[in-house]
Design a protein around this motif. Sequence first.
Motif, PDB file in Angstrom:
ATOM      1  N   LYS A 171       7.295  -7.150  -0.926  1.00  0.00           N
ATOM      2  CA  LYS A 171       7.872  -6.421   0.193  1.00  0.00           C
ATOM      3  C   LYS A 171       7.540  -4.944   0.044  1.00  0.00           C
ATOM      4  O   LYS A 171       7.750  -4.368  -1.020  1.00  0.00           O
ATOM      5  N   PRO A 172       7.013  -4.308   1.093  1.00  0.00           N
ATOM      6  CA  PRO A 172       6.684  -2.874   0.994  1.00  0.00           C
ATOM      7  C   PRO A 172       7.905  -2.052   0.616  1.00  0.00           C
ATOM      8  O   PRO A 172       9.036  -2.356   1.000  1.00  0.00           O
ATOM      9  N   HIS A 173       7.687  -1.012  -0.154  1.00  0.00           N
ATOM     10  CA  HIS A 173       8.780  -0.161  -0.607  1.00  0.00           C
ATOM     11  C   HIS A 173       9.326   0.698   0.531  1.00  0.00           C
ATOM     12  O   HIS A 173       8.629   0.994   1.499  1.00  0.00           O
ATOM     13  N   GLY A 174      10.584   1.126   0.375  1.00  0.00           N
ATOM     14  CA  GLY A 174      11.175   2.088   1.289  1.00  0.00           C
ATOM     15  C   GLY A 174      10.663   3.478   0.987  1.00  0.00           C
ATOM     16  O   GLY A 174       9.906   3.690   0.035  1.00  0.00           O
ATOM     17  N   PHE A 175      11.127   4.467   1.770  1.00  0.00           N
ATOM     18  CA  PHE A 175      10.535   5.803   1.636  1.00  0.00           C
ATOM     19  C   PHE A 175      10.930   6.495   0.331  1.00  0.00           C
ATOM     20  O   PHE A 175      10.125   7.233  -0.250  1.00  0.00           O
ATOM     21  N   ILE A 176      12.137   6.246  -0.175  1.00  0.00           N
ATOM     22  CA  ILE A 176      12.525   6.862  -1.444  1.00  0.00           C
ATOM     23  C   ILE A 176      11.713   6.269  -2.591  1.00  0.00           C
ATOM     24  O   ILE A 176      11.193   6.992  -3.453  1.00  0.00           O
ATOM     25  N   LYS A 177      11.579   4.947  -2.621  1.00  0.00           N
ATOM     26  CA  LYS A 177      10.801   4.284  -3.661  1.00  0.00           C
ATOM     27  C   LYS A 177       9.328   4.693  -3.587  1.00  0.00           C
ATOM     28  O   LYS A 177       8.682   4.932  -4.617  1.00  0.00           O
ATOM     29  N   THR A 178       8.807   4.780  -2.369  1.00  0.00           N
ATOM     30  CA  THR A 178       7.415   5.202  -2.201  1.00  0.00           C
ATOM     31  C   THR A 178       7.212   6.612  -2.732  1.00  0.00           C
ATOM     32  O   THR A 178       6.235   6.894  -3.433  1.00  0.00           O
ATOM     33  N   GLY A 179       8.127   7.501  -2.407  1.00  0.00           N
ATOM     34  CA  GLY A 179       8.036   8.869  -2.898  1.00  0.00           C
ATOM     35  C   GLY A 179       8.108   8.938  -4.416  1.00  0.00           C
ATOM     36  O   GLY A 179       7.352   9.683  -5.058  1.00  0.00           O
ATOM     37  N   ASN A 180       9.005   8.139  -5.010  1.00  0.00           N
ATOM     38  CA  ASN A 180       9.124   8.120  -6.468  1.00  0.00           C
ATOM     39  C   ASN A 180       7.852   7.595  -7.138  1.00  0.00           C
ATOM     40  O   ASN A 180       7.434   8.097  -8.185  1.00  0.00           O
ATOM     41  N   LEU A 181       7.224   6.577  -6.528  1.00  0.00           N
ATOM     42  CA  LEU A 181       5.989   6.027  -7.082  1.00  0.00           C
ATOM     43  C   LEU A 181       4.858   7.055  -7.050  1.00  0.00           C
ATOM     44  O   LEU A 181       4.104   7.199  -8.011  1.00  0.00           O
ATOM     45  N   ILE A 182       4.746   7.754  -5.931  1.00  0.00           N
ATOM     46  CA  ILE A 182       3.702   8.783  -5.819  1.00  0.00           C
ATOM     47  C   ILE A 182       3.917   9.854  -6.878  1.00  0.00           C
ATOM     48  O   ILE A 182       2.985  10.260  -7.580  1.00  0.00           O
ATOM     49  N   TYR A 183       5.159  10.287  -7.029  1.00  0.00           N
ATOM     50  CA  TYR A 183       5.470  11.356  -7.985  1.00  0.00           C
ATOM     51  C   TYR A 183       5.240  10.901  -9.429  1.00  0.00           C
ATOM     52  O   TYR A 183       4.629  11.618 -10.226  1.00  0.00           O
ATOM     53  N   SER A 184       5.716   9.699  -9.766  1.00  0.00           N
ATOM     54  CA  SER A 184       5.636   9.239 -11.156  1.00  0.00           C
ATOM     55  C   SER A 184       4.224   8.834 -11.564  1.00  0.00           C
ATOM     56  O   SER A 184       3.838   9.010 -12.720  1.00  0.00           O
ATOM     57  N   GLN A 185       3.430   8.298 -10.641  1.00  0.00           N
ATOM     58  CA  GLN A 185       2.115   7.780 -10.994  1.00  0.00           C
ATOM     59  C   GLN A 185       0.972   8.747 -10.694  1.00  0.00           C
ATOM     60  O   GLN A 185      -0.089   8.648 -11.289  1.00  0.00           O
ATOM     61  N   GLU A 186       1.198   9.687  -9.761  1.00  0.00           N
ATOM     62  CA  GLU A 186       0.109  10.593  -9.387  1.00  0.00           C
ATOM     63  C   GLU A 186       0.456  12.070  -9.557  1.00  0.00           C
ATOM     64  O   GLU A 186      -0.427  12.920  -9.457  1.00  0.00           O
ATOM     65  N   GLY A 187       1.728  12.336  -9.799  1.00  0.00           N
ATOM     66  CA  GLY A 187       2.142  13.715  -9.990  1.00  0.00           C
ATOM     67  C   GLY A 187       2.692  14.356  -8.725  1.00  0.00           C
ATOM     68  O   GLY A 187       2.481  13.868  -7.603  1.00  0.00           O
ATOM     69  N   PHE A 188       3.394  15.468  -8.904  1.00  0.00           N
ATOM     70  CA  PHE A 188       4.053  16.149  -7.785  1.00  0.00           C
ATOM     71  C   PHE A 188       3.057  16.615  -6.724  1.00  0.00           C
ATOM     72  O   PHE A 188       3.302  16.517  -5.519  1.00  0.00           O
ATOM     73  N   LEU A 189       1.905  17.136  -7.162  1.00  0.00           N
ATOM     74  CA  LEU A 189       0.928  17.667  -6.211  1.00  0.00           C
ATOM     75  C   LEU A 189       0.343  16.589  -5.311  1.00  0.00           C
ATOM     76  O   LEU A 189      -0.213  16.907  -4.256  1.00  0.00           O
ATOM     77  N   ALA A 190       0.457  15.315  -5.695  1.00  0.00           N
ATOM     78  CA  ALA A 190      -0.045  14.232  -4.850  1.00  0.00           C
ATOM     79  C   ALA A 190       0.710  14.161  -3.526  1.00  0.00           C
ATOM     80  O   ALA A 190       0.183  13.679  -2.523  1.00  0.00           O
ATOM     81  N   LEU A 191       1.936  14.656  -3.530  1.00  0.00           N
ATOM     82  CA  LEU A 191       2.726  14.684  -2.294  1.00  0.00           C
ATOM     83  C   LEU A 191       2.140  15.667  -1.288  1.00  0.00           C
ATOM     84  O   LEU A 191       2.465  15.615  -0.100  1.00  0.00           O
ATOM     85  N   TYR A 192       1.272  16.560  -1.763  1.00  0.00           N
ATOM     86  CA  TYR A 192       0.649  17.542  -0.880  1.00  0.00           C
ATOM     87  C   TYR A 192      -0.820  17.220  -0.594  1.00  0.00           C
ATOM     88  O   TYR A 192      -1.565  18.076  -0.146  1.00  0.00           O
ATOM     89  N   LYS A 193      -1.222  15.965  -0.849  1.00  0.00           N
ATOM     90  CA  LYS A 193      -2.579  15.568  -0.504  1.00  0.00           C
ATOM     91  C   LYS A 193      -2.781  15.720   1.004  1.00  0.00           C
ATOM     92  O   LYS A 193      -1.944  15.317   1.802  1.00  0.00           O
ATOM     93  N   GLY A 194      -3.923  16.263   1.367  1.00  0.00           N
ATOM     94  CA  GLY A 194      -4.215  16.450   2.792  1.00  0.00           C
ATOM     95  C   GLY A 194      -3.646  17.727   3.364  1.00  0.00           C
ATOM     96  O   GLY A 194      -3.842  18.016   4.547  1.00  0.00           O
ATOM     97  N   LEU A 195      -2.930  18.515   2.536  1.00  0.00           N
ATOM     98  CA  LEU A 195      -2.335  19.755   3.045  1.00  0.00           C
ATOM     99  C   LEU A 195      -3.410  20.732   3.511  1.00  0.00           C
ATOM    100  O   LEU A 195      -3.209  21.449   4.495  1.00  0.00           O
ATOM    101  N   GLY A 196      -4.552  20.742   2.821  1.00  0.00           N
ATOM    102  CA  GLY A 196      -5.636  21.649   3.218  1.00  0.00           C
ATOM    103  C   GLY A 196      -6.089  21.401   4.640  1.00  0.00           C
ATOM    104  O   GLY A 196      -6.309  22.341   5.414  1.00  0.00           O
ATOM    105  N   ALA A 197      -6.224  20.118   4.997  1.00  0.00           N
ATOM    106  CA  ALA A 197      -6.634  19.773   6.370  1.00  0.00           C
ATOM    107  C   ALA A 197      -5.588  20.229   7.373  1.00  0.00           C
ATOM    108  O   ALA A 197      -5.916  20.699   8.466  1.00  0.00           O
ATOM    109  N   VAL A 198      -4.312  20.101   6.996  1.00  0.00           N
ATOM    110  CA  VAL A 198      -3.229  20.512   7.894  1.00  0.00           C
ATOM    111  C   VAL A 198      -3.229  22.026   8.083  1.00  0.00           C
ATOM    112  O   VAL A 198      -3.146  22.529   9.208  1.00  0.00           O
ATOM    113  N   VAL A 199      -3.322  22.751   6.962  1.00  0.00           N
ATOM    114  CA  VAL A 199      -3.302  24.214   7.035  1.00  0.00           C
ATOM    115  C   VAL A 199      -4.480  24.738   7.845  1.00  0.00           C
ATOM    116  O   VAL A 199      -4.352  25.682   8.630  1.00  0.00           O
ATOM    117  N   MET A 200      -5.673  24.105   7.660  1.00  0.00           N
ATOM    118  CA  MET A 200      -6.853  24.518   8.420  1.00  0.00           C
ATOM    119  C   MET A 200      -6.657  24.379   9.924  1.00  0.00           C
ATOM    120  O   MET A 200      -7.242  25.125  10.711  1.00  0.00           O
TER     121      MET A 200
END
Length: 348
Positions: A50-79
């Motif tokens: 079953k796909p994870h909820g948003f809190i679990k998804t956020g925790n997985l991104i943070y624990s497995q890829e690091g805090f900065l992974a939450l800002y992936k794609g930010l460069g495209a947005v800022v541009m």
Amino acid sequence: MPQQKTDKKSGPIINLVAGGTAGLFEALCCHPLDTIKVRMQIARRSANIKPHGFIKTGNLIYSQEGFLALYKGLGAVVMGIIPKMAIRFSSYEYYRSALTNKETQTISTGNTFIAGVGAGITEAVLVVNPMEVVKIRLQSQHIPVTAPAVTATSAVLSSGGTAAATGTAAAVGSAPKYTNAIHAVYTIVKEEGVSALYRGVSLTAARQATNQGANFTVYSQLKDYLQKYHKVESLPSWETSLVGLISGAIGPFSNAPLDTIKTRLQKDHSLSSKNHSAWKKITIIGTQLIKEEGFRALYKGITPRVMRVAPGQAVTFTVYEFVRKQMEKYDFFKPAGASSKPSSKPLK
């Protein structure tokens, strides 16, 4: 139909700077929620997972890829933030001015909605769609092996399903394909053509049209009511934030299925080699999504999307009104022929 008095319109440069500043603050505050939303939307359901909820998804991104992974794609947005916000507010003011009754200097609620719809379509075609294609590619790459999206993808492929998620599977366990926003644009255009940046543009336009139509209408109505209630021309920042929060929450509930299908379409490039029309691709993805994961899958990511869009609009309108007011107060980029007397009236 209720009529509203129109305020003095700011110059386009003020709209550019104030809108760009507001957009930048919105991105910095809310982008992690957008990354979680995208991960939830591209996660595929299997028989056993079953796909994870948003809190679990956020925790997985943070624990497995690091805090900065939450800002992936930010460069495209800022541009894209400055031209996006400049186009949004400038085009809204243009359409609003065109739809204003020249004799009474008032505008109806219906025409305010139409002006918002026009602004949404304009920004979607010129800026938002290319920006989101790049952002989604950056956000969806290098998904951890333990994530549901990857496991479910393997199940779909092994059972003879479509290869729509091949791009995601290929990215797992290897170096990210795109290193940053500029590299992503270059690679996408080189491998798939410029048209790839406009994949899903009809859905993006429909989403932005409904978003901005509802957003500007609700914001304008609530702000007008509070100004009359308090008998003031300028609301305090906390009330502007509250009005923006409410207006920003309306759109996501009305167009969540469009946003989910758009995200899948922009992430997967397996359909790009097939000779299908845009609406045919949309139909294929939507039908497959409902068949494999059920109708509720169309509303994947609705919680983080509302949590991202609603406070995002609160930040946007609050910062926009503040910066705009300060620039008008000190006569920065004063339009030709404008009075030197500063105006304290915010945008309707």
